[in-house]
Design an enzyme around this catalytic site. Structure first.
Site, PDB file in Angstrom:
ATOM      1  N   SER A 260      56.736  45.117  40.461  1.00  0.00           N
ATOM      2  CA  SER A 260      58.012  44.423  40.309  1.00  0.00           C
ATOM      3  C   SER A 260      58.787  45.038  39.162  1.00  0.00           C
ATOM      4  O   SER A 260      58.242  45.798  38.355  1.00  0.00           O
ATOM      5  CB  SER A 260      57.811  42.924  40.009  1.00  0.00           C
ATOM      6  OG  SER A 260      57.011  42.296  40.979  1.00  0.00           O
ATOM      7  N   ASP A 332      43.611  42.358  33.525  1.00  0.00           N
ATOM      8  CA  ASP A 332      42.253  42.527  34.049  1.00  0.00           C
ATOM      9  C   ASP A 332      41.556  41.171  34.009  1.00  0.00           C
ATOM     10  O   ASP A 332      40.867  40.822  33.055  1.00  0.00           O
ATOM     11  CB  ASP A 332      41.484  43.547  33.213  1.00  0.00           C
ATOM     12  CG  ASP A 332      40.110  43.853  33.811  1.00  0.00           C
ATOM     13  OD1 ASP A 332      39.802  43.315  34.893  1.00  0.00           O
ATOM     14  OD2 ASP A 332      39.350  44.621  33.192  1.00  0.00           O
ATOM     15  N   ASP A 335      36.067  40.674  37.209  1.00  0.00           N
ATOM     16  CA  ASP A 335      34.925  41.545  36.898  1.00  0.00           C
ATOM     17  C   ASP A 335      33.878  41.413  37.989  1.00  0.00           C
ATOM     18  O   ASP A 335      33.614  40.306  38.485  1.00  0.00           O
ATOM     19  CB  ASP A 335      34.278  41.166  35.553  1.00  0.00           C
ATOM     20  CG  ASP A 335      35.032  41.721  34.360  1.00  0.00           C
ATOM     21  OD1 ASP A 335      35.795  42.683  34.533  1.00  0.00           O
ATOM     22  OD2 ASP A 335      34.858  41.163  33.255  1.00  0.00           O
TER      23      ASP A 335
END
Length: 825
Positions: A260, A332, A335
């Protein structure tokens, strides 16, 4: 003979009549579900009469006595226009697509069941604020009111698709809306694929991995410096960026990856003296678009912008005092944990406290025209167990181990919907920032502007990782080690935040925003290193901006990547000698190089140069990667500009990629570039002819706005699919991501499904557009009426003035409380 002719004629006429009759019958039933925007309905669940005013762009403006009534009407309007789309989104997240589509969607259903997004959404309803719970309930009642009208008044089952797939339409529930928001979080996440591919590559050569994804050093870009401090030339190259010798992989174009643009200018950088904001969230292109425009008149004031059918909130837009735009933050927040199985009992896995049983339950997937499938769902303390058949987990999962997913969105008390509705009601930047406190996923950079200033803050939960964690979240880690397990989330105050920067400009193109050490780092894998260069240049080329300059930046099609790479890969190839004979490969190469030598990097749909460039760098990367990576190179479908730049600048010896390992001679990078150009020109000439100057980028780079279901049918696809020639490319601000696969690798598959530009000097001069049209019905004139405007870079007004909404309105729907009319009589 004459008799035979007469019978043949009669048969032909009969068949023609039957065909026409069948088409008329199909049209009749399909047209029954066309919405009628002018009408009066008595419905259960509202406190007073309300109106849905459709403006000239078919944007519903909702006016009601209470907020709950307004949300009710939004649900009614969403269902009226997009009932099929809403139903498919819900079935996707529930893992129930196979009930409709059969065996081909079992894999998707199995993944959704294992993640249990719908179950978590159901639990999350109780975690919302009371007023948000009321909003969800009212919205669901509005959806169900339309379903009831469809059933009672024989309105073609609500959408023509339902005639082909005759499954029951379940009534809407508050959890459905929360589940769709979780589905959007999943679609915006690429960290699983990145971790797995990085692990697979690390098994080959970590040096190769470092070249493919150098760590992005430097402070990041979010708040720009004052206009006077602009250096003469904004750096166009990141090739020399270094980092630790860790097994990196490039950002791979994943099926659900997000991107975006959003930026804002303070009043001091605005020509009219009011803050400006521009936003264009990029999504997979489809017909209809994911986005749906709406205006809600709440007790806190009017709000207008982009919604997602099924979700009762304006996710990008403005009210009278505050505008906000969103970009994927690339945080992030996922995991992969490798869980060891007990050799003596595979129903138990290793934990820090010893062997522990999985949390296990059975789930039955009903499959159309096939036997039901029973899957065993398992969870560990780290999250749901994923089979090796998903995300290529099998090659990196050791024997006697399984892979589990830790993800912030796997939360039964997720309050992201409460956060989104709070933002929609906020009046100032401070209130907008405070609204992000409870937002979990998908992690978004939210750019805000009010009458006084601008800000950008990351909404979304960041995992609490141990500084000693193995791999720092970049590689799968061992699930039973305490240092690899997540602790409490990082506080919201740790999220990147930029308020009223001295330079008066703030924004994001999915680029690195902040430089912090692990575990407060946000991510190691940023979504952009290219568009931000062009954005910085355009923002700093002028001291003050206007609505028009922000629109021009949104629509900019100049590729900084092309400007950087072409001088490198073509340095020793530019034609300087005599012209080769016509019709030879050498002459074709000379003609192509001659065009590229004069090209300024504009990915204009009417030019041949963008097509030559795109094909060349694609063929070049294929030659560089295929030799070393073999089949793994198929996973890298998008061109990695940093990798090619490092190779051709020989950063850290990266030029070694040019040598073909299986050949005795040592090939140079110039030779590989020449061979790749010949490869590209051969492919293009076979498809578009040998006249290079007649090629058009737009012929190859068509926007694939296809209907996800009907678009696959041989005849219907010509009616429901919207294909258009488009400018832009992978690395332009007006982004048109190429597919990178199949016989048409340059098709535009992901772009700005919504564009909005808000001017607080004159709020009613704000504008927006979506990529298709408001209606999901292929027979509606509003199915694709905005698509040509979108392609040409045009917009429609964004006004909160009720009089303007009513002026030349396409229709007004009035909803009355059931029994009110009878009571009045």
């Amino acid at each position: 003979m004459l008799t035979a002719f007469r019978w043949l004629l009669r048969i032909f006429v009969a068949m023609a009549v039957l065909t026409v009759a069948a088409l008329v019958l199909v049209y009749y039933f399909a047209s029954r579900s066309l919405p009628e925007y002018t009408g009066d309905y008595e419905v259960e669940g509202i406190s007073a009469p309300l109106e849905i005013v459709r403006d000239t762009a078919d944007v519903p403006h909702v006016f009601g006595a209470t907020d709950e009534d307004v949300y009710y009407a939004l649900g009614f309007a969403h269902a009226e226009d997009r009932l099929w789309q809403m139903t498919i989104l819900r079935r996707t997240v529930q893992g129930r697509l196979s009930e409709v589509f059969g065996v081909e969607t079992v894999r998707t259903d199995e993944l959704m069941r294992r993640l249990d997004l719908y179950g978590l959404a159901t639990k999350s309803v109780a975690a919302q604020d009371p007023d948000v719970q009321r909003a969800l309930e009212a919205y669901a009642k509005g959806v169900n009111a339309w379903i009831g009208i469809v059933n009672s008044q024989a309105k073609g089952r609500g959408a023509p698709e339902f005639f082909l797939f005759n499954n029951e339409i379940s009534y809407w529930q508050p959890a459905d809306s929360l589940a769709i928001l979780k589905l959007m979080a999943f679609k915006a996440s690429t960290q699983i694929s990145t971790e797995v591919l990085r692990a697979r590559l690390s098994l080959l050569d970590t040096g190769w991995a470092e070249d493919l994804m150098p760590e992005i050093s430097g402070p990041g870009t979010a708040a720009l410096p004052p206009y006077a401090s602009l250096v003469p030339d904004v750096p166009r190259s990141f090739a020399a960026l270094g980092g630790e010798n860790l097994p990196f992989l490039p950002r791979i174009a994943a099926p659900f990856g997000g991107a975006s643009n959003a930026w804002a200018a303070a009043p001091s950088r605005s020509a009219a003296g009011g803050a400006l904001l521009a936003n264009d969230p990029h999504v997979d292109l489809s017909a209809p678009s994911l986005w749906y425009l709406a205006r809600l008149e709440l007790t806190s004031g009017g709000v207008i912008g982009a919604t997602i059918p099924g979700v009762p909130a304006v996710l990008a837009g403005r009210n009278a005092d505050l505008g906000w735009g969103i970009t994927t933050a690339w945080a992030d927040d996922q995991d992969i944990k490798l869980e060891e199985l007990n050799p003596a009992d595979a129903t138990r896995y290793r934990s820090p406290e010893g062997w522990k049983p999985f949390v296990t339950r059975k789930s039955i997937i009903t499959v159309r025209d096939a036997q039901p499938i029973t899957v065993t769902l398992r969870w560990t303390d780290n999250g749901p167990v994923l089979p090796g058949t998903h995300f290529d987990l099998a090659p990196i999962t050791p024997p006697n181990h399984v892979a589990a997913l830790s993800w912030t969105a796997l939360d039964g008390a997720d309050r992201s919907m409460t956060s989104a509705i709070r933002l929609m009601r906020a009046k100032t930047r401070d209130e907008g920032i405070a609204a992000g406190e409870d937002f979990v996923a998908p992690a978004q950079n939210v750019v805000m502007a009010d009458h006084d200033g601008i800000a950008m803050v990351m909404f979304g939960a960041m995992p609490g990782r141990d500084p000693k964690m193995q791999g720092q979240g970049r590689l799968p880690s061992l699930g039973w080690m305490a240092e690899n397990r997540w602790g409490p989330r990082l506080p919201y105050a740790d999220n990147p935040r930029f308020t009223d920067p001295t330079g008066g400009i703030v924004g994001n193109t999915n680029n690195k925003t902040i430089d912090r050490s692990f575990p407060r780092h946000v991510t190691f894998d940023w979504g952009d290193t290219q568009r931000v260069q062009r954005w910085t240049r355009l923002m700093q080329e002028r001291e003050v901006h206007s609505r028009e300059s922000f629109i021009a930046a949104q629509l900019d099609t100049t590729s900084p990547t092309a400007r950087t790479l072409l001088p490198l890969i073509a340095a020793d190839l530019w034609f300087t000698g005599e012209a080769a004979p016509e019709g030879t490969p050498e002459r074709l190469r000379q003609d192509a190089l001659g065009l590229l030598a004069e090209w300024d990097g504009d990915m204009n749909e009417h030019l041949p140069e963008p097509l030559i460039y795109a094909a060349w760098v694609r063929a070049l990367q294929t030659r560089l990667l295929r030799d070393e990576l073999g089949p793994l190179s198929d996973s890298i479908t998008s061109v990695q500009p940093l990798f090619i730049e490092r190779v051709y600048r020989d950063v850290g010896g990266a030029a070694r990629w040019c040598d073909i390992m299986q050949s005795a001679p040592v090939e140079t990078c110039t030779e590989i570039a020449r061979m790749a150009l010949d490869d590209a020109l051969l492919q293009l000439s076979e498809k578009y002819g040998r006249n290079v100057e007649s090629w058009r980028w737009g012929d190859a780079h068509q926007a694939m706005q296809d209907h996800e279901v009907l678009g696959k049918f041989p005849v219907l696809k010509w009616i429901v699919n919207i294909r258009q020639s488009t400018s832009g490319g992978d690395n332009t601000l007006n982004r048109g991501l190429t597919s990178g696969r199949g016989p048409d690798p340059y098709m535009n598959v992901n772009g700005a499904g919504y564009r909005g530009v808000y001017d607080f000097a004159d709020p009613d001069s704000s504008v927006f557009i979506i990529s298709t049209g408001q209606s999901g019905h292929p027979l509606s004139r509003y199915y694709d009426d905005m698509s040509e405007l979108w392609r040409r870079g045009e917009y429609v007004p964004m006004s909160l003035d009720p009089a303007l909404a009513r002026a030349a309105a396409t229709g007004i729907t009035r909803l009355h409380p059931a029994g009110a009319a009878r009571a009045a009589n």
